[in-house]
Design an enzyme around this catalytic site. Structure first.
Site, mmCIF file in Angstrom:
data_model
loop_
_atom_site.group_PDB
_atom_site.id
_atom_site.type_symbol
_atom_site.label_atom_id
_atom_site.label_comp_id
_atom_site.label_asym_id
_atom_site.label_seq_id
_atom_site.Cartn_x
_atom_site.Cartn_y
_atom_site.Cartn_z
ATOM 1 N N GLU A 164 0.716 -1.397 0.492
ATOM 2 C CA GLU A 164 -0.300 -0.145 0.169
ATOM 3 C C GLU A 164 0.615 1.348 0.363
ATOM 4 O O GLU A 164 1.085 2.019 0.743
ATOM 5 C CB GLU A 164 -0.699 0.023 1.137
ATOM 6 C CG GLU A 164 -2.076 -1.087 0.974
ATOM 7 C CD GLU A 164 -3.064 -1.051 2.330
ATOM 8 O OE1 GLU A 164 -2.300 -0.340 3.159
ATOM 9 O OE2 GLU A 164 -4.080 -1.456 2.438
ATOM 10 N N GLU A 334 -6.604 -7.797 -0.500
ATOM 11 C CA GLU A 334 -7.384 -7.613 1.139
ATOM 12 C C GLU A 334 -7.692 -8.316 1.076
ATOM 13 O O GLU A 334 -8.722 -6.281 0.598
ATOM 14 C CB GLU A 334 -6.375 -7.397 1.798
ATOM 15 C CG GLU A 334 -4.532 -6.982 2.224
ATOM 16 C CD GLU A 334 -4.130 -6.104 2.934
ATOM 17 O OE1 GLU A 334 -4.747 -5.286 3.235
ATOM 18 O OE2 GLU A 334 -2.985 -6.166 2.650
#
Ligand code: GLA
Ligand code: ZN
Length: 723
Positions: A164, A334
């Site tokens: 991320e 995720e």
């Protein structure tokens, strides 16, 4: 073709990858075996390893120690698990931040950060740019040598760089490199002054050395969040820093990717993205189809819906991510098995909700379903975040049971699902990071404007009609779309203008909204009658823009010839927030006018045809191309009416359903295969839906006939294999 990565992931395993972030290094080894047993029970076939283990892998600058990771890999291998291997560079070891402070960021307000959290490296740090790719390369070499990567049947099926990526650095070195970047971009300081139109508030630069970063100490106007940039004094300045820094981060990714590829030229490499994430232009991270091998080989992203977000808000992000991946399948890297502890309200997913959200992702193109994380942490800042295995450590929790049940279903349905690809959109929505930033940096015309909400405004109405939407870039080929919506497409390049013009002149139908086509890439307004680049084609001149508080809607009065089907049953359509006062050219059709304010009776919705049909008709119902201009932000009823007009005569496939039921198709990859239609109850409580097709419900094995009423349990799904 870029769908190949997924073809390879599939063939390596033969099914949908199901698993996620696994952090056994946070647990004694005695627990690992139990994990394996529970994974089996939950039909888990994949783990994502090593996401934040840099400090364990490299105890000091000259020492690498992969022994713990080797043990984990071996155990996973023995248990038949596939591995997505992270490079572990998303968080830095304490020795590194101490020994080489150049890796640490300087914050927006000038703070010199020390060792802290994660995802906080300075993207121009020579140390980081050396050590992070070195680690990635060593890992890849090591696992290729061990035979765990690099072959079609290797346990390591893909590489996950960093984690991320986010944020910015405002250090002096970044400033210096920014100056070099500007030199390369503009050549001379005069050209830069011209591009930024810098003769404002005495900003004229006489040398590149005078340029700093637009931080909170500089031209970035104050904001409470140190990581977020505020408004801009000179738009071009702030925009260029965004572009510059985003490119540095991408460069860091590319270095890690290249290091992996040196060890394994066949490696599939990705990094997990975050949907409608503001910091970087994800379109720059697209796979390079020309063969340079840059960008992400496939899109992967992390979906964390907020409390109360509707299915449309979530699906817009899925579709945006699919668009970044040029409409190919993607990986749900995720999602939370249940609650997300970092949100203001850590709601637990309701019974069935996790499964429902997973089907939503699959329906929108996910070919892998993964979680953060496999076992709930027992300490640290993620201790209250859900895991597939909850803190009880057994298979008895509701979360575990629901994950295991979904695992079983995915295992059973894998072959059918993977024989399909995301459906092609009929309508395209243009998403443009530069426009988003440009609007965000602008002071006025209203602080209420939110670019993502504007996307949602239009997407939600298409979603309600179960229309297949592609989210695209403004320079993608648009010719296949029956309609294109460009909400607040604020900044234009010549290439964008040419692309939209050719779409419309080729018979396409384009919708523009307030704040469209106003500025160039340096945030300089086009001078002339707005919207200047498309003035002729759009057939209106936007003379003024009024902005009113949300409590002051303005009614929209649709003309009797406007092809609005909802009139009479719908509530009163209104405009909100921004009200462009426009003059329509004589040839332009006025579809709706304002019902109040001093501009009462003036055009609020117009259409300028770009062609006539064979019988000379230029009305919307004839299906002809042209540009529709919506001069205000319509409310729900207004949006519905505008979309009626936009789609009139365009033969777009709509499927009626309860607003809380979504119907989404994946198309057979092979003509002899079966399309899948996902009928999903996206909310709590039982609902019904009319089967749009005949076939077999893959989840129950029962036959379904078109027109039949389907009973959907709370968050229930029916997957019709069309046959
Ligand atoms: C992000 C991160 C994960 C984890 C989750 C928790 O998505 O990538 O490492 O922190 O959030 O929801
Ligand atoms: Zn820096």
């Amino acid at each position: 073709m870029a769908s190949q990565p997924f073809a390879r992931l599939r063939s390596s395993h033969g099914g949908i990858l199901y698993g996620g972030d696994y952090n056994p290094e946070q647990w004694p080894q005695s627990v690992w075996k139990e994990d394996m047993r529970l994974f089996k029970e939950a039909h888990i076939n994949e783990v994502t390893l090593n996401v934040f283990s840099w400090a364990l892998l490299q105890p000091s600058e000259d020492t690498y120690d992969f022994s713990m990771l080797d043990r984990i890999v071996d155990l996973c291998k023995e248990n038949g698990l596939k591995i997505v291997m992270a490079t572990g560079t998303g968080a830095m070891p304490p020795w590194l931040t101490k020994a080489h402070p150049d890796v640490n960021r300087v914050g927006y307000n000038g703070e010199h950060f020390r060792h802290s959290g994660r995802e906080n490296f300075c993207a121009t740090s020579p140390t980081f740019l050396t050590l992070a790719p070195r680690l990635a390369g060593k890992l890849a070499e090591h696992y290729v040598q061990r035979g765990d990567a690099g072959k079609p049947d290797s346990p390591i099926v893909a590489w996950h760089v960093s984690n991320e990526y986010s944020g910015f650095c405002w250090c002096d070195r970044c400033a210096a490199q920014f100056r070099e970047w500007l030199k390369a971009r503009y050549g001379t300081i005069e050209k830069l002054d011209e591009a930024w139109n810098a003769n404002m508030w005495s900003h004229t630069y006489h040398s590149f050395d005078e340029i700093d970063t637009p931080s909170g100490l500089g031209d970035g106007m104050p904001t409470p969040n140190q990581y977020v940039t505020g408004h801009a004094v000179l738009g071009g300045y702030s925009l260029d820093y965004r572009r510059f820094y985003g490119q540095q981060v991408l460069h860091e990714y590319e270095l890690e990717k290249a290091a992996i590829r040196r060890a394994d030229p066949t490696a599939l490499v990705t990094t997990n993205m975050m949907g409608t994430f503001n910091d970087y232009d994800y379109l720059d991270w697209r796979t390079d189809h020309a063969g340079a091998g840059t960008g992400v080989d496939f899109v992967s992203w992390d979906s964390y819906p907020g409390l109360g977000e509707d299915a449309a808000a979530i699906d817009l992000r899925h579709d945006l991510m699919r668009g970044v991946g040029t409409q190919k399948p993607w990986m749900l890297m995720e999602q939370a098995p249940s609650n997300q502890n970092w949100m203001p309200y850590c709601y637990v997913k309701r019974p069935g909700q996790m499964e429902e959200l997973s089907w939503q992702a699959v329906a929108h193109g996910a070919d892998a379903v993964q979680f953060f994380q496999m076992r709930q942490a027992r300490s640290g800042c993620e201790k209250f975040h859900s895991g597939i295995i909850s803190i009880d450590g057994t298979d008895q929790s509701r979360t575990f049971k629901e994950c295991a049940a979904l695992g079983g279903k995915l295992e059973k349905l894998s072959a059918d699902i993977l024989a399909t690809v995301p459906q092609a959109g009929q309508v395209a929505l243009i998403f443009d990071w530069n426009s988003w930033w440009g609007l965000q940096f602008s002071v006025g015309p209203t602080s209420a404007l939110d670019y993502v909400h504007e996307m949602q405004r239009w997407y939600r109405e298409l979603h309600r009609r179960n229309i297949a939407v592609d989210v695209v870039s403004a320079t993608d080929d648009l010719s296949q779309y029956r309609a294109v919506i460009a909400p607040c497409l604020y900044m234009f390049t010549d290439a964008m203008t040419a692309n939209l013009r050719s779409y419309v002149s080729g018979g396409g139908r384009l919708l523009l909204t307030p704040m469209s086509a106003l500025a160039d890439q340096n945030d300089e307004l086009f001078v002339g009658q707005t919207p200047v680049p498309l003035r002729k084609e759009v057939g209106v001149w936007v003379e003024e823009t009024d902005s009113l508080a949300p409590s002051t809607p303005v009614p929209l009065v649709f003309a009797s010839h406007a092809p609005v089907t909802n009139t009479g049953t719908a509530s009163q359509p209104n405009g909100n927030m921004l009200f462009n006062i426009v003059h329509a050219d004589p040839r332009t059709q006025v579809l709706a006018t304002y019902g109040s304010q001093f501009y009462k009776g003036t055009p609020a919705l117009t259409f300028a045809a770009s062609e006539k049909d064979e019988s000379g008709r230029t009305d919307l119902a004839a299906g002809i191309g042209g540009i529709m201009y919506c001069a205000t932000m319509p409310d729900e009823a207004g949006t519905r009416d505008v979309i009626d007009c936009l789609l009139a005569g365009r033969h777009v496939r709509e499927v009626e359903s309860d607003p809380l039921v979504e119907i989404t198709r994946r198309t057979a990859a092979d003509p002899s295969g079966h399309d899948l239609v996902f009928v999903i109850n996206t909310a709590e409580g039982a609902r019904t839906a009319v089967a749009p097709e005949s076939g077999v419900d893959l989840l129950t094995g029962q036959r379904v006939s078109q027109g039949q009423e389907l009973e959907l349990a709370s968050f229930g799904t029916v997957i019709i294999s069309v046959q």
